[in-house]
Design a protein around this motif. Structure first.
Motif, mmCIF file in Angstrom:
data_model
loop_
_atom_site.group_PDB
_atom_site.id
_atom_site.type_symbol
_atom_site.label_atom_id
_atom_site.label_comp_id
_atom_site.label_asym_id
_atom_site.label_seq_id
_atom_site.Cartn_x
_atom_site.Cartn_y
_atom_site.Cartn_z
ATOM 1 N N SER A 126 0.837 -1.201 0.000
ATOM 2 C CA SER A 126 0.000 0.000 0.000
ATOM 3 C C SER A 126 0.870 1.248 0.000
ATOM 4 N N ASN A 127 2.030 1.200 0.669
ATOM 5 C CA ASN A 127 2.931 2.354 0.610
ATOM 6 C C ASN A 127 3.406 2.625 -0.808
ATOM 7 N N PHE A 128 3.717 1.555 -1.521
ATOM 8 C CA PHE A 128 4.158 1.709 -2.913
ATOM 9 C C PHE A 128 3.064 2.395 -3.728
ATOM 10 N N ALA A 129 1.848 1.897 -3.580
ATOM 11 C CA ALA A 129 0.738 2.450 -4.362
ATOM 12 C C ALA A 129 0.476 3.912 -3.987
ATOM 13 N N LYS A 130 0.584 4.227 -2.688
ATOM 14 C CA LYS A 130 0.384 5.616 -2.243
ATOM 15 C C LYS A 130 1.450 6.528 -2.829
ATOM 16 N N GLU A 131 2.682 6.027 -2.802
ATOM 17 C CA GLU A 131 3.784 6.849 -3.305
ATOM 18 C C GLU A 131 3.640 7.082 -4.810
ATOM 19 N N LEU A 132 3.210 6.035 -5.512
ATOM 20 C CA LEU A 132 2.996 6.203 -6.956
ATOM 21 C C LEU A 132 1.882 7.225 -7.203
ATOM 22 N N GLN A 133 0.822 7.129 -6.421
ATOM 23 C CA GLN A 133 -0.278 8.086 -6.578
ATOM 24 C C GLN A 133 0.225 9.520 -6.377
ATOM 25 N N LEU A 134 1.058 9.714 -5.357
ATOM 26 C CA LEU A 134 1.620 11.051 -5.118
ATOM 27 C C LEU A 134 2.417 11.530 -6.323
ATOM 28 N N ILE A 135 3.254 10.633 -6.853
ATOM 29 C CA ILE A 135 4.089 11.010 -8.001
ATOM 30 C C ILE A 135 3.210 11.381 -9.194
ATOM 31 N N LEU A 136 2.161 10.611 -9.416
ATOM 32 C CA LEU A 136 1.250 10.917 -10.529
ATOM 33 C C LEU A 136 0.599 12.290 -10.319
ATOM 34 N N TRP A 137 0.254 12.602 -9.078
ATOM 35 C CA TRP A 137 -0.311 13.928 -8.770
ATOM 36 C C TRP A 137 0.712 15.022 -8.991
ATOM 37 N N TYR A 138 1.906 14.827 -8.422
ATOM 38 C CA TYR A 138 2.941 15.867 -8.527
ATOM 39 C C TYR A 138 3.282 16.141 -9.988
ATOM 40 N N LEU A 139 3.303 15.075 -10.797
ATOM 41 C CA LEU A 139 3.627 15.260 -12.214
ATOM 42 C C LEU A 139 2.422 15.783 -12.997
ATOM 43 N N VAL A 142 -0.009 13.996 -14.136
ATOM 44 C CA VAL A 142 -0.301 13.130 -15.281
ATOM 45 C C VAL A 142 -1.545 12.273 -15.085
ATOM 46 N N SER A 143 -2.047 12.178 -13.850
ATOM 47 C CA SER A 143 -3.243 11.367 -13.609
ATOM 48 C C SER A 143 -3.924 11.819 -12.328
ATOM 49 N N GLU A 144 -5.234 11.737 -12.303
ATOM 50 C CA GLU A 144 -5.954 12.031 -11.062
ATOM 51 C C GLU A 144 -5.764 10.881 -10.084
ATOM 52 N N ALA A 145 -5.606 9.672 -10.650
ATOM 53 C CA ALA A 145 -5.257 8.490 -9.864
ATOM 54 C C ALA A 145 -6.154 8.244 -8.652
ATOM 55 N N ASN A 146 -7.440 8.530 -8.804
ATOM 56 C CA ASN A 146 -8.373 8.279 -7.717
ATOM 57 C C ASN A 146 -8.788 6.792 -7.742
ATOM 58 N N MET A 147 -8.477 6.082 -6.667
ATOM 59 C CA MET A 147 -8.736 4.633 -6.669
ATOM 60 C C MET A 147 -10.216 4.307 -6.647
ATOM 61 N N GLU A 148 -10.978 5.110 -5.879
ATOM 62 C CA GLU A 148 -12.414 4.836 -5.807
ATOM 63 C C GLU A 148 -13.083 4.988 -7.173
ATOM 64 N N LYS A 149 -12.566 5.928 -7.963
ATOM 65 C CA LYS A 149 -13.138 6.157 -9.278
ATOM 66 C C LYS A 149 -12.564 5.222 -10.337
ATOM 67 N N GLY A 150 -11.627 4.368 -9.945
ATOM 68 C CA GLY A 150 -11.032 3.442 -10.906
ATOM 69 C C GLY A 150 -9.992 4.098 -11.800
ATOM 70 N N GLU A 151 -9.577 5.317 -11.449
ATOM 71 C CA GLU A 151 -8.546 5.977 -12.256
ATOM 72 C C GLU A 151 -7.173 5.385 -11.970
ATOM 73 N N MET A 152 -7.055 4.759 -10.800
ATOM 74 C CA MET A 152 -5.852 3.979 -10.508
ATOM 75 C C MET A 152 -6.326 2.627 -9.984
ATOM 76 N N ARG A 153 -5.808 1.538 -10.582
ATOM 77 C CA ARG A 153 -6.254 0.197 -10.190
ATOM 78 C C ARG A 153 -5.038 -0.645 -9.830
ATOM 79 N N VAL A 154 -5.083 -1.201 -8.651
ATOM 80 C CA VAL A 154 -3.945 -1.978 -8.167
ATOM 81 C C VAL A 154 -4.284 -3.464 -8.207
ATOM 82 N N GLU A 155 -3.410 -4.246 -8.811
ATOM 83 C CA GLU A 155 -3.541 -5.694 -8.735
ATOM 84 C C GLU A 155 -2.314 -6.219 -8.011
#
Ligand code: ADP
Ligand code: ZN
Ligand code: MG
Length: 493
Positions: free
Chosen positions: A164-177, A179-192
Motif C-alpha cells: 500500500s505504501n508503494f501504491a500511495k507513493e505512486l499516486q503522489l508522483i502521478l499527482w505531482y507530475l 499526469v493522472s488524477e489516480a483516484n482509486m475509488e473512481k477506478g482511475e488507478m487500479r492496483v492488482e
C-alpha cells in the motif's frame, strides 16, 4: 510451524490525464456521465479506421519513468493483445509487449520492472437487469501500466504495508507530475497484487542484486502466485494481501499446498475475503504482435529527455528530505504537507516570513493540529494570509499572547483575514510580562488562599497551578501564565 515468506509483485494501472484519447481525437473526460458521448469510428473499432498515437500520453509515461529513475527506451512500439470480450470492440487491445516505454526504476524500496502504455477498455454495466450495457466513453483512454519485480517479505503485515505504501507513493508522483488524477475509488488507478508464499529462505536473494543465476535460483524458490483484483482502496490492498498470504500459509500448514493454484482472485469487500475468479491465461493466448497500423517510435529523438528530466517538479521523496533538513518538523507534519502540497506551500511561505527554525516548528504545530482541526469542522474556511499567520506565531513566540489566545485568534483570522496584533489589542488578549504589577496581584491571591498555599508548601505541586489560574482570572487572561508561575514561586520561597 515453518516460517513462510510472502512475495508480492504489483501491477498498477493509471488513466492518464490528456485532452484526447490514446489513438483518436475524442475527448478524454472521465467525468462525462452520459454514455457513448465521446466516441468515434476509431475507438468504436469501425473497419478501416486508423489510430494515431497521442504524444501527450507518451510524454506522461516518460515523466513517470524519469521520476522513478527508470530507463527510457530508445526504441518502442505498440502491440496488439488479442482477446474477445464486449469491452474491447476491435477484438484486441493496443498495448506494449516487448518494447515498453520505461524499463527499471525504483520506488518505495521496490524494484520496477517496466511501465508501458495501452488503451483502456469500454465500461460494461452488468447491474441493469438480465442484460448488459456497454459505454464506450472510456474505450481508448490512455492507460499506463506499471509492473514491479517480485519482492520477498518477512511477514504478511510487512508485505501488506509495503504494497500500500508503494501504491500511495505512486499516486503522489502521478499527482505531482500532473499526469493522472489516480483516484482509486473512481477506478482511475487500479492496483492488482500478485501474491505467493514460500518457506525457502533462498527466495530472499531476489531482493538483492545477485546476478542472473542467483536470480533464477531465487525465483525457483518462490511459491505459486495468485493475482488479486478489485482493490478499490489502499485499505483493501492491505487487507486482501494479508488475507491471501494467511490463506496460503494455512493451506500449506494443512498439507494442502496443491490447492494453491495460479489463478485470478477477486477481493470481496463486504466479506473481506478473496474468491477464485478464473485460471490465469498464459501470455501465449494473447498472440501479441506489433500493430501494423502504428508507427515505431524513437523516443530519444522524439523527446528532449534531458530537458524533461530537468523540468520535473520537486518530487515527494526530495521534498520530505528538504522539510526535515530545513524545518526539523515532525514526520506526521511532513506527510501532511506532502499529501497536501498547497498546505505545504503555505507553510513554507509562513516560515519564510518568520525566518526562525524554532518558530517553524511552532507554526507547523498550529497548522497541522489547530488549523486542520478548524478545517475539519468547517471545511469552507480558508488559509489566512501567510503574513497574518506568521504574525500570530510571532506574538506567541514572543510570549505576547497565550496559547489559548492564539487558538482563539486563529479561529478568527480563518474567517476574517486580519492582523492578529490588532485583534489581540482590541480584545485585550496581550499578556503583560510586567512582573511588578503581577507581583502585587500574586500577593493578593496568596493572602486570600491560605489553605492552597499550605498545600503547596506541604509538597502539593498541583496547588500552584490553582493559584496561577486565579491570577489569570484576576487579570482577565492578560497575564503570561509562565511569568505568573515564576512570580508565585518567588513569593512563596
Ligand atoms: P505473468 O506471466 O503471470 O503475467 P509475470 O512474470 O509477468 O507473470 O509477473 C506478473 C507480476 O507478478 C509481476 O508484478 C511480478 O513481480 C509478479 N510475480 C511473479 N512471480 C511472483 C510470485 N511467485 N509471487 C508473487 N508475485 C509474483
Ligand atoms: Zn474516438
Ligand atoms: Mg505478465
Amino acid at each position: 510451524m515453518a516460517k513462510y515468506y510472502p512475495t508480492i509483485g504489483l501491477e498498477i494501472h493509471a488513466e492518464l490525464k490528456t485532452n484526447t484519447k490514446m489513438f483518436c481525437g475524442c475527448k478524454n473526460d472521465p467525468d462525462e456521465e452520459r454514455p457513448n458521448i465521446n466516441i468515434c469510428p476509431v475507438c468504436m473499432a469501425h473497419p478501416g479506421a486508423l489510430p494515431v498515437p497521442n504524444k501527450q500520453a507518451i510524454e506522461n509515461v516518460i515523466k513517470v519513468g524519469l521520476a522513478i529513475g527508470g530507463k527510457i527506451a530508445d526504441f518502442s512500439e505498440f502491440d496488439r493483445k488479442n482477446y474477445f470480450y464486449p469491452d474491447i470492440p476491435k477484438g484486441y487491445q493496443i498495448s506494449q509487449y516487448k518494447y515498453p516505454i520505461v524499463s527499471g526504476g525504483n520506488l518505495s524500496g521496490m524494484e520496477v520492472t517496466r511501465i508501458h502504455l495501452e488503451e483502456d477498455t469500454a465500461n460494461n454495466k452488468h447491474d441493469r437487469g438480465d442484460f448488459s450495457l456497454v459505454d464506450f466513453n472510456r474505450a481508448g483512454v490512455p492507460l499506463m501500466e506499471l509492473v514491479t519485480e517480485p519482492h520477498v517479505f518477512k511477514t504478511d503485515e510487512e508485505a501488506a504495508k509495503a504494497a500500500s505504501n508503494f501504491a500511495k507513493e505512486l499516486q503522489l508522483i502521478l499527482w505531482y507530475l500532473g499526469v493522472s488524477e489516480a483516484n482509486m475509488e473512481k477506478g482511475e488507478m487500479r492496483v492488482e497484487a500478485n501474491v505467493s508464499v514460500s518457506d525457502n529462505i533462498k527466495a530472499f536473494e531476489l531482493n538483492q542484486p545477485v546476478g542472473l543465476s542467483g536470480r533464477m535460483e531465487a525465483i525457483s524458490a518462490l511459491g505459486t502466485k495468485v493475482e488479486v483484483k478489485n482493490l478499490n482502496s489502499f485499505r483493501s490492498v492491505e487487507r486482501a494481501i494479508k488475507y491471501e498470504v494467511d490463506r496460503m500459509i494455512k493451506l500449506l500448514e494443512e498439507g494442502k499446498g496443491d490447492e494453491i493454484v495460479q489463478e485470478t482472485r477477486g477481493w470481496d469487500e463486504s466479506k473481506q475475503k478473496t474468491f477464485s475468479q478464473r485460471k490465469k491465461e498464459g501470455n501465449a493466448d494473447y498472440r501479441y504482435f506489433p500493430d501494423p497500423d502504428l508507427p515505431k517510435m524513437k523516443l530519444h529523438e522524439a523527446f528532449d529527455l534531458n530537458k524533461m528530466k530537468n523540468e520535473l517538479p520537486e518530487l515527494p521523496s526530495l521534498k520530505r528530505v528538504r522539510y526535515q533538513k530545513d524545518f526539523g518538523i515532525k514526520d506526521e507534519d511532513i506527510e501532511a504537507y506532502i499529501n497536501d502540497p498547497v498546505l505545504g506551500a503555505w507553510f513554507e511561505e509562513v516560515v519564510k516570513i518568520l525566518n526562525a527554525k524554532d518558530l517553524a516548528k511552532v507554526a507547523s504545530n498550529y497548522i497541522t493540529t489547530d488549523y486542520i482541526g478548524l478545517k475539519k469542522s468547517k471545511p469552507e474556511i480558508k488559509y489566512p494570509s501567510a503574513k497574518n499567520f506568521a504574525e500570530l506565531i510571532s506574538l506567541l513566540g514572543e510570549n505576547k499572547i497565550s496559547s489559548r489566545a492564539a487558538k482563539d485568534i486563529l479561529a478568527m483570522i480563518v474567517e476574517n483575514d486580519e492582523s492578529p496584533l490588532k485583534i489581540a489589542t482590541e480584545k485585550n488578549l496581550l499578556q503583560s510580562n510586567d512582573t511588578g504589577a503581577l507581583k502585587e496581584i500574586a500577593q493578593k491571591i496568596i493572602d486570600a488562599n491560605a489553605k492552597v498555599v499550605a498545600d503547596y508548601k506541604g509538597g502539593k505541586e498541583q496547588a500552584l497551578m490553582s493559584l496561577v489560574g486565579q491570577i489569570m482570572k484576576e487579570t482577565k487572561g492578560s497575564a503570561n501564565p509562565a511569568v505568573a508561575k515564576e512570580v508565585l514561586i518567588d513569593l512563596l520561597k
